[in-house]
Write a protein that holds these residues in place. Structure first.
Motif: not given
Length: 147
Positions: A125-134
């Motif tokens: 389960l990996i969470h990206p930073a909001r600034t890195s949605q792409l």
């Protein structure tokens, strides 16, 4: 809370997890074979992984089900056998089956309860930073293509 703060908090919790201080997973600790992948993901500034399993083979006895709720494994479910090691399974000479057959349910019930034999591949389960949605979508797409 910023992504960086959340990531630091998650990583401090992960580093404090051991046999005496288990995490919320059924196993209670991180699978050793997946630690190098988790470390690599968590080194990236824009990602943090909170939950990972290196894959497992299991035999699971479902718990009793609440007829008013959909899905789920029920209350009181129990792993009759589980391994995260393909070597352990191949070297067991069928002893895992003896372990399953020897199980005696301490709370028998008239409800139907299934015993599930499962092979579950690696999951993270990996969470990206909001600034890195792409970047998160690209990572997910890349992972699916390699699965």
């Amino acid at each position: 809370m910023s992504f960086e703060q959340k990531k630091r908090h998650i990583l401090s919790q992960i580093s404090a997890t051991d046999e005496e201080n288990p995490d919320a997973s059924p196993k209670g600790t991180i699978d050793e074979p997946i630690v190098p992948l988790m470390d690599q993901i968590n080194q990236h500034d824009d990602f943090v992984t909170t939950s990972s399993c290196s894959g497992r083979v299991s035999v699971f006895l479902e718990g009793t089900k609440d007829p008013t709720k959909l899905g789920g494994k029920g209350l009181g479910g129990k792993w009759l056998y589980v391994t995260h090691s393909k070597d352990e399974l191949s070297q067991s000479n069928g002893n895992w089956w003896q372990q399953v057959k020897a199980y005696s349910d301490p709370t028998p019930t008239d409800d139907v309860r299934y015993i599930l034999y499962k092979f579950e591949p690696m999951v993270s389960l990996i969470h990206p930073a909001r600034t890195s949605q792409l970047l998160g979508r690209q990572f997910s797409s890349f992972s699916r293509k390699r699965a």
